[in-house]
Motif scaffolding. Sequence first.
Motif, mmCIF file in Angstrom:
data_model
loop_
_atom_site.group_PDB
_atom_site.id
_atom_site.type_symbol
_atom_site.label_atom_id
_atom_site.label_comp_id
_atom_site.label_asym_id
_atom_site.label_seq_id
_atom_site.Cartn_x
_atom_site.Cartn_y
_atom_site.Cartn_z
ATOM 1 N N GLU A 56 95.460 38.763 6.611
ATOM 2 C CA GLU A 56 94.282 38.716 5.740
ATOM 3 C C GLU A 56 94.481 39.623 4.530
ATOM 4 O O GLU A 56 94.167 39.249 3.394
ATOM 5 C CB GLU A 56 93.035 39.124 6.513
ATOM 6 N N GLN A 62 91.937 34.022 5.493
ATOM 7 C CA GLN A 62 90.697 34.692 5.098
ATOM 8 C C GLN A 62 89.607 34.358 6.102
ATOM 9 O O GLN A 62 89.655 33.327 6.772
ATOM 10 C CB GLN A 62 90.263 34.270 3.697
ATOM 11 N N LEU A 63 88.631 35.261 6.196
ATOM 12 C CA LEU A 63 87.492 35.031 7.084
ATOM 13 C C LEU A 63 86.483 34.119 6.404
ATOM 14 O O LEU A 63 86.217 34.259 5.207
ATOM 15 C CB LEU A 63 86.818 36.356 7.435
ATOM 16 N N TYR A 70 88.769 32.475 11.083
ATOM 17 C CA TYR A 70 89.738 32.585 10.011
ATOM 18 C C TYR A 70 90.200 31.191 9.569
ATOM 19 O O TYR A 70 90.301 30.272 10.387
ATOM 20 C CB TYR A 70 90.974 33.364 10.478
#
Length: 275
Positions: A56, A62-63, A70
């Motif tokens: 990340e 990415q969240l 994710y």
Amino acid sequence: MTIDEKKRQYSAPALSKGLDILELMAKQSEGLSLKQISDLLGRQKTELFRMLVVLEERGYIQLVPDSDKYVITLKLLGMAHQQPGIKRLSAMADPFMRELVTKIEQSCHLVIERASEGIVIAQKDSPTDQRFGVRVGAKVPLQNSCSGHIILAFADDKNRKVMMDGIPAAKHLPTSKLKTIIERVKQQGYECIESLQVQGVKDIGYPIYNYTGKVVAALIVPYLGHIDHSQSADIDSVKEYLYDISSKLSESLGYLPPTLSDDVKKELRESQKVF
């Protein structure tokens, strides 16, 4: 020392975990939580958490906002496009593809071969409300796709063998069927088949050559017919436009038609920046 012993000696467990995560997430249409990744990979959450944090931080995943899931980003795709050949090919193809979709009011995409798979490196949508497109970065099977047939048919025997050797044996076409496809496509100079992946789409494609005469890509139109026949260009017209644009793109890469004399070809090559 055996090959297996060398592999164990030079193994990198942390790198393997990170790659396992990326390869898993690249196949998902939706995000995955730490628990889901742990379950799917058969690894402990504690050994994957640090991997996810680093991936990340580096921008590979990415969240999802307000979620614990994710998703993979386009960073790897962007890195791939930084390769000079792909970057230049995509840039040079862009205006030709724009011209094509404007004329035919259908979408188009450009496919290259990497590691025995077709990879979509550029795509342009139809300017109309009704459209069908393939996303950039999508993988296309060589053995049963319009672009794959073109790339295999116009490759030389050595490169074709390398490509076929990289396809799992279980997915190989029978030798006789592959030979028939190659002979047909070479004789036509293009491919036009009902899509083997999407019902109701007819794929039409032509090869793109570089200055050496090597096929470097296939330009494809996934043709959508309208029930009321209101499309601006029929299939025959699309073939003509697609042939014209493909020829222009090949020429921009330094390709010279075989009808030119060797002396003329030499003079033109010396005056061109070739792909």
